[in-house]
Design an enzyme around this catalytic site. Structure first.
Site, PDB file in Angstrom:
ATOM      1  N   SER A   6     119.570   6.461 -89.613  1.00 11.76           N
ATOM      2  CA  SER A   6     118.586   6.110 -88.583  1.00 11.76           C
ATOM      3  C   SER A   6     117.476   7.142 -88.575  1.00 11.76           C
ATOM      4  CB  SER A   6     119.253   6.072 -87.209  1.00 11.76           C
ATOM      5  OG  SER A   6     118.241   6.078 -86.212  1.00 11.76           O
TER       6      SER A   6
ATOM      7  N   HIS B 285     117.686   2.566 -91.345  1.00 13.61           N
ATOM      8  CA  HIS B 285     117.815   1.960 -90.017  1.00 13.61           C
ATOM      9  C   HIS B 285     116.608   2.358 -89.157  1.00 13.61           C
ATOM     10  CE1 HIS B 285     120.308   0.225 -86.765  1.00 13.61           C
ATOM     11  NE2 HIS B 285     119.844   1.193 -86.006  1.00 13.61           N
TER      12      HIS B 285
ATOM     13  N   ASP C  60     114.941   2.059 -85.495  1.00 10.56           N
ATOM     14  CA  ASP C  60     115.239   1.758 -84.094  1.00 10.56           C
ATOM     15  C   ASP C  60     113.960   1.460 -83.324  1.00 10.56           C
ATOM     16  OD1 ASP C  60     118.142   2.084 -83.785  1.00 10.56           O
ATOM     17  OD2 ASP C  60     117.745   4.118 -84.504  1.00 10.56           O
TER      18      ASP C  60
ATOM     19  N   MET D  50     112.331   0.439 -79.898  1.00  8.53           N
ATOM     20  CA  MET D  50     112.641   0.450 -78.453  1.00  8.53           C
ATOM     21  C   MET D  50     111.354   0.237 -77.664  1.00  8.53           C
ATOM     22  SD  MET D  50     115.289   3.619 -78.185  1.00  8.53           S
ATOM     23  CE  MET D  50     116.447   4.016 -79.505  1.00  8.53           C
TER      24      MET D  50
ATOM     25  N   HIS E  16     116.486  -2.579 -86.030  1.00 11.83           N
ATOM     26  CA  HIS E  16     117.298  -2.776 -84.820  1.00 11.83           C
ATOM     27  C   HIS E  16     116.359  -2.922 -83.629  1.00 11.83           C
ATOM     28  CE1 HIS E  16     120.589  -0.793 -82.061  1.00 11.83           C
ATOM     29  NE2 HIS E  16     120.334  -2.039 -81.722  1.00 11.83           N
TER      30      HIS E  16
ATOM     31  N   MET F  15     115.675  -3.150 -80.052  1.00 14.07           N
ATOM     32  CA  MET F  15     116.172  -2.927 -78.688  1.00 14.07           C
ATOM     33  C   MET F  15     115.028  -3.247 -77.745  1.00 14.07           C
ATOM     34  SD  MET F  15     118.305   0.497 -79.551  1.00 14.07           S
ATOM     35  CE  MET F  15     117.421   0.668 -81.097  1.00 14.07           C
TER      36      MET F  15
ATOM     37  N   MET G 208     127.477  -1.659 -80.956  1.00 14.40           N
ATOM     38  CA  MET G 208     126.978  -0.366 -80.462  1.00 14.40           C
ATOM     39  C   MET G 208     128.154   0.475 -79.968  1.00 14.40           C
ATOM     40  SD  MET G 208     123.760  -0.217 -80.976  1.00 14.40           S
ATOM     41  CE  MET G 208     123.528   1.380 -80.186  1.00 14.40           C
TER      42      MET G 208
ATOM     43  N   GLY H 204     119.474   3.536 -76.809  1.00 13.54           N
ATOM     44  CA  GLY H 204     118.340   4.229 -76.188  1.00 13.54           C
ATOM     45  C   GLY H 204     118.023   5.587 -76.781  1.00 13.54           C
ATOM     46  N   PHE H 205     119.065   6.294 -77.178  1.00 11.61           N
ATOM     47  CA  PHE H 205     118.832   7.655 -77.664  1.00 11.61           C
ATOM     48  C   PHE H 205     119.792   8.005 -78.791  1.00 11.61           C
ATOM     49  CE2 PHE H 205     117.535   7.332 -73.283  1.00 11.61           C
ATOM     50  CZ  PHE H 205     116.262   7.890 -73.308  1.00 11.61           C
ATOM     51  N   GLY H 206     119.329   8.893 -79.678  1.00 15.12           N
ATOM     52  CA  GLY H 206     120.205   9.446 -80.698  1.00 15.12           C
ATOM     53  C   GLY H 206     121.016  10.583 -80.113  1.00 15.12           C
ATOM     54  N   GLY H 207     122.006  11.016 -80.852  1.00 16.32           N
ATOM     55  CA  GLY H 207     122.742  12.225 -80.475  1.00 16.32           C
ATOM     56  C   GLY H 207     123.760  12.070 -79.356  1.00 16.32           C
TER      57      GLY H 207
ATOM     58  N   ASP I 109     126.921   1.653 -84.725  1.00 22.24           N
ATOM     59  CA  ASP I 109     125.737   2.486 -84.485  1.00 22.24           C
ATOM     60  C   ASP I 109     125.951   3.308 -83.220  1.00 22.24           C
ATOM     61  OD1 ASP I 109     123.167   3.505 -84.194  1.00 22.24           O
ATOM     62  OD2 ASP I 109     122.209   1.552 -83.869  1.00 22.24           O
TER      63      ASP I 109
ATOM     64  N   GLY J 290     122.339   8.726 -87.372  1.00 21.26           N
ATOM     65  CA  GLY J 290     121.042   9.384 -87.202  1.00 21.26           C
ATOM     66  C   GLY J 290     121.182  10.882 -87.222  1.00 21.26           C
ATOM     67  N   SER J 291     121.608  11.438 -86.089  1.00 23.02           N
ATOM     68  CA  SER J 291     121.637  12.898 -85.983  1.00 23.02           C
ATOM     69  C   SER J 291     122.616  13.532 -86.964  1.00 23.02           C
ATOM     70  CB  SER J 291     121.957  13.318 -84.542  1.00 23.02           C
ATOM     71  OG  SER J 291     123.100  12.658 -84.080  1.00 23.02           O
TER      72      SER J 291
END
Ligand code: DX5
Ligand code: ZN
Length: 215
Positions: free
Chosen positions: A9, A34, A36, A38, A67, A69, A141, A146-149, A176, A198-199
């Site tokens: 991501s 990927h 994202d 949003m 993706h 969102m 999911m 909404g957020f990575g990490g 994910d 992602g992270s």
């Protein structure tokens, strides 16, 4: 070959150097990229839109795993397809009823790209069983979008075998959120065959080592 597709991501990548960041994960073994998207409504964050997908299309031949969102996904299917997305995954929860879900899937297919349907942590997998024969991919999911990490939600992974049991041959089951070397193994052993991370990848100092450790 494990047959598992890793889709890094870019939400956690260096946005000032996306071309380089994509090339680096490609060389490290990424199968897809990927993206994202949003909108600040469906999720409380705003990220990437159509012009970025269009620019990335020019610099990579990797599959653009997009993706969405966003609210009202049907409105944006064609622009994203024309921008060069290869897979468009929308959220089941963004649709107001069965008719709309079916219309979004049809629209994605008619735009010539692969169709994915995603469910948030609180949505039971049974709700998307009626669409499993219509889509190419299901995205489970494992965090609130909404957020990575964020931290992996173990309960969500238990949806994977339920979906797999009902899935037609060839359906891609993707996860994910909070994917790392440990949670990846949980998901693949339960039947997932595509991992978004992602992270874990982009915050590591060795992308190849990170990707290899997911497989
Ligand atoms: C979250 C996004 C994810 C995110 C994953 O809403 O859909 O794709 O980038 O980030 P990590 O792998 O850091 O949990
Ligand atoms: Zn995502």
């Amino acid at each position: 070959m494990s047959g598992i597709i890793v889709s890094p991501s870019i939400l956690s990548a260096d946005f000032a150097n996306l071309e380089r960041e994509i090339q680096s994960v490609k060389e490290a073994g990424a199968g897809w990229i990927h993206i994202d998207v949003m909108d600040g409504h469906f999720v409380p964050n705003i990220t990437i839109g159509i012009p970025v997908v269009k620019s990335l299309r020019k610099v990579t031949d990797l599959v653009l795993d997009t993706h969405l969102m966003i609210e009202n996904p049907i409105k944006y299917i064609e622009p994203f397809a024309q921008a060069g997305a290869d897979i468009l995954t929308f959220h089941y929860e963004a649709c107001r009823g069965d008719e709309e879900v079916k219309s979004v899937i049809t629209k994605i297919k008619n735009s010539g790209v692969k169709a994915g349907i995603s469910i948030k942590p609180k949505t039971p997998p049974e709700e998307i069983f009626p669409y499993l024969n219509e889509v190419d991919l299901v995205l489970v999911m494992t965090v609130e979008p909404g957020f990575g990490g964020q931290e992996f939600m173990h309960d969500c992974a238990m949806k994977i075998p339920k979906i797999k049991e009902q899935a037609p041959e060839g359906l891609i089951i993707q996860v994910d959120g909070g994917i790392n070397n440990l949670t990846a193994k949980i998901c693949t052993s339960l039947g997932a065959n595509s991992l978004v991370a992602g992270s874990y990848i982009y915050k590591s100092c060795d992308y190849k080592k990170a990707i290899d450790s997911l497989l």
